[in-house]
Design an enzyme around this catalytic site. Structure first.
Site, mmCIF file in Angstrom:
data_model
loop_
_atom_site.group_PDB
_atom_site.id
_atom_site.type_symbol
_atom_site.label_atom_id
_atom_site.label_comp_id
_atom_site.label_asym_id
_atom_site.label_seq_id
_atom_site.Cartn_x
_atom_site.Cartn_y
_atom_site.Cartn_z
ATOM 1 N N ARG A 1 25.329 33.720 34.463
ATOM 2 C CA ARG A 1 25.077 34.266 35.810
ATOM 3 C C ARG A 1 23.663 34.878 35.886
ATOM 4 O O ARG A 1 23.462 35.932 36.496
ATOM 5 C CB ARG A 1 26.105 35.341 36.185
ATOM 6 N N SER B 1 34.488 37.102 41.444
ATOM 7 C CA SER B 1 34.584 38.041 40.321
ATOM 8 C C SER B 1 33.687 39.238 40.590
ATOM 9 O O SER B 1 32.485 39.077 40.795
ATOM 10 C CB SER B 1 34.101 37.379 39.030
ATOM 11 N N GLU C 1 29.309 42.057 38.538
ATOM 12 C CA GLU C 1 28.676 40.749 38.668
ATOM 13 C C GLU C 1 28.100 40.618 40.077
ATOM 14 O O GLU C 1 27.126 39.909 40.304
ATOM 15 C CB GLU C 1 29.728 39.655 38.435
HETATM 16 N N1 EPU Z 1 43.458 36.962 32.732
HETATM 17 C C1 EPU Z 1 44.354 38.017 32.644
HETATM 18 N N2 EPU Z 1 45.015 38.397 33.773
HETATM 19 C C2 EPU Z 1 44.821 37.758 34.959
HETATM 20 C C3 EPU Z 1 43.895 36.691 35.060
HETATM 21 C C4 EPU Z 1 43.220 36.309 33.928
HETATM 22 O O1 EPU Z 1 44.555 38.586 31.587
HETATM 23 O O2 EPU Z 1 45.470 38.153 35.931
HETATM 24 C C5 EPU Z 1 42.766 36.539 31.499
HETATM 25 C C6 EPU Z 1 43.503 35.354 30.919
HETATM 26 O O3 EPU Z 1 43.520 35.490 29.524
HETATM 27 C C7 EPU Z 1 42.621 34.175 31.299
HETATM 28 C C8 EPU Z 1 41.266 34.826 31.265
HETATM 29 O O4 EPU Z 1 41.469 36.137 31.789
HETATM 30 O O5 EPU Z 1 42.713 33.152 30.350
HETATM 31 C C9 EPU Z 1 40.239 34.081 32.074
HETATM 32 O O6 EPU Z 1 40.708 34.008 33.426
HETATM 33 P P1 EPU Z 1 40.076 32.941 34.437
HETATM 34 O O7 EPU Z 1 40.178 31.579 33.876
HETATM 35 O O8 EPU Z 1 40.675 33.188 35.770
HETATM 36 O O9 EPU Z 1 38.530 33.279 34.418
HETATM 37 P P2 EPU Z 1 37.697 34.631 34.481
HETATM 38 O O10 EPU Z 1 37.017 34.812 33.165
HETATM 39 O O11 EPU Z 1 38.527 35.752 34.960
HETATM 40 C C10 EPU Z 1 35.546 33.347 35.175
HETATM 41 C C11 EPU Z 1 34.481 33.462 36.219
HETATM 42 C C12 EPU Z 1 34.992 32.925 37.550
HETATM 43 C C13 EPU Z 1 35.419 31.476 37.367
HETATM 44 C C14 EPU Z 1 36.497 31.434 36.288
HETATM 45 C C15 EPU Z 1 36.940 30.035 35.954
HETATM 46 C C16 EPU Z 1 33.129 35.390 35.588
HETATM 47 C C17 EPU Z 1 32.777 36.800 35.880
HETATM 48 N N3 EPU Z 1 34.077 34.844 36.354
HETATM 49 O O12 EPU Z 1 36.597 34.230 35.579
HETATM 50 O O13 EPU Z 1 33.900 32.944 38.458
HETATM 51 O O14 EPU Z 1 35.932 30.932 38.573
HETATM 52 O O15 EPU Z 1 35.966 32.009 35.065
HETATM 53 O O16 EPU Z 1 35.911 29.397 35.251
HETATM 54 O O17 EPU Z 1 32.542 34.776 34.692
HETATM 55 C C18 EPU Z 1 32.810 34.224 40.127
HETATM 56 O O18 EPU Z 1 31.829 34.198 39.385
HETATM 57 O O19 EPU Z 1 32.818 34.829 41.224
HETATM 58 C C19 EPU Z 1 34.027 33.571 39.680
HETATM 59 C C20 EPU Z 1 35.158 33.576 40.399
#
Ligand code: EPU
Length: 351
Positions: free
Chosen positions: A166, A243, A347
């Site tokens: 990012r 996020s 972010e």
């Molecule tokens: N998780 C939890 N509880 C939840 C949801 C997720 O514990 O309720 C944990 C799980 O272990 C899951 C992990 O978080 O495996 C990752 O969750 P997710 O795949 O939803 O991804 P994220 O790391 O929370 C990032 C990006 C998102 C992007 C997703 C999918 C950042 C800050 N965010 O989220 O980007 O859509 O991966 O690739 O890097 C954005 O930048 O606005 C955004 C939405």
């Protein structure tokens, strides 16, 4: 060039903050922008200057005293087509998902995993948007910018954009100097689907391929949109900026402390979700840390923490004030810091 004064930003930030800008400038061509700066008219406008796309990754903390610029340079243009690769130039004001849809409709591989991300192409280039194992930097080759110092258009190679998580030169050393005009992508006719992230493979396998059972860019796009719709709030219904926090990257010793905490709470076999970030560092999902602190689904006044993805703060009633979001943000940061010793960083840009 459209210039307006005391301009409402309500429809220009997906968080739905009812704030205004002292001045707002919208332009439709690179020539318009260049001519404007060459004429010196910018000296008459209130400062500071801020360039936004769809306002999908920012939080206005109040009325903006300066000038907000917005690009309406919208086009998708095929530059060349050789050896199974298609070079495409996309105007900065083009809706990002419109480009993703265009690629899927033309059976071109590239941005399908980035489908459904709200925002415009220029902001995607600044932010290095990423989702489901793919980042903007993986498909872009160069970015064309207006350089406010030399008052000319220049091309910046992908390497010179210094893309990180990012992050880019546009958010660091060159902040305020360049305005993205367009980005050039290399798309593949016979590319391979990228299915390794989370539930992407399962979602794709649940769908039937084309008439020959093949996985197409359109199929992956549909699977990604399905995953997004099931986990992320639609900003046209519930105000949010995706996020809100970055996923923290911590030294392995700190991760071990978190893992010990989780094992003592959930049993010896419990695995904290994490990703190796190299050089002895580990990325821990902020969503997990926030959920552990009990915030998932939390509601207070007009704001809340989204029930299906706690990394997303929401304007639950549509009437939230910036101050309400900021109070909630601070409470979450303090509670994660107290419990895990990890300081979450936003972010979302605070303006
Ligand atoms: N998780 C939890 N509880 C939840 C949801 C997720 O514990 O309720 C944990 C799980 O272990 C899951 C992990 O978080 O495996 C990752 O969750 P997710 O795949 O939803 O991804 P994220 O790391 O929370 C990032 C990006 C998102 C992007 C997703 C999918 C950042 C800050 N965010 O989220 O980007 O859509 O991966 O690739 O890097 C954005 O930048 O606005 C955004 C939405």
């Amino acid at each position: 060039m459209n210039i307006s004064w005391n301009h409402s930003l309500l429809k220009e930030n997906t968080f739905g903050m009812d704030v205004s800008a002292a001045c707002h400038v919208d332009y439709s061509t690179p020539e318009e922008l260049t001519g404007f700066f060459a004429s010196g008219r910018q000296f008459d406008l209130p400062k500071p200057f801020l360039h936004i796309g769809k306002g999908s990754n920012l939080l206005f903390t109040g009325d903006f005293p300066g000038t907000v610029f917005h690009s309406s340079i919208k086009y998708i243009s095929r530059l060349s087509d050789a050896d199974g690769r298609v070079r495409v130039e996309v105007g900065a004001g083009t809706d990002w998902d419109e480009f993703c849809l265009w690629c899927a409709s033309n059976e071109l591989w590239g941005p399908e995993n980035l489908s459904g991300i709200p925002g415009e192409t220029g902001a995607a280039a600044v932010q290095n948007i990423g989702a489901y194992g793919v980042e903007f930097k993986d498909i872009v080759t160069e970015v064309h910018c207006f350089d406010a110092v030399t008052c000319s258009i220049r091309t910046i190679s992908k390497d010179d954009c210094r893309y990180g998580y990012r992050d880019s030169i546009f958010k660091q050393s060159a902040k305020g100097r360049y305005i993205v005009i367009s980005a050039v992508f290399v798309l593949e006719k016979d590319g391979l689907p990228r299915l390794e992230y989370g539930h992407v493979r399962a979602a794709v396998e649940n769908m039937s391929g084309d008439a020959h059972g093949r996985i197409t860019p359109g199929l992956v796009r549909s699977a990604i949109l399905g995953i997004r719709n099931s986990r992320l709030p639609d900003p046209s219904v519930t105000g949010n900026a995706g996020s809100f926090f970055k996923n923290p990257v911590v030294p392995r010793s700190m991760y071990e402390k978190v893992a010990n905490y989780a094992r003592s709470k959930y049993g010896p076999d419990y695995q904290v979700p994490h990703f190796d970030a190299g050089s002895g560092f580990i990325k821990i999902p902020a969503a997990w840390l926030i959920e552990q602190c009990g915030w998932k689904g939390y509601a207070e006044g007009n704001v809340g923490v989204y029930s299906k993805q706690p990394l997303v703060l929401i304007n639950a009633t549509g009437k939230a004030l910036p101050s309400e979001i900021i109070v909630l943000e601070k409470k979450i940061i303090v509670s994660v810091l107290d419990r895990f010793g990890i300081e979450l960083k936003p972010e979302v840009d605070h303006i």
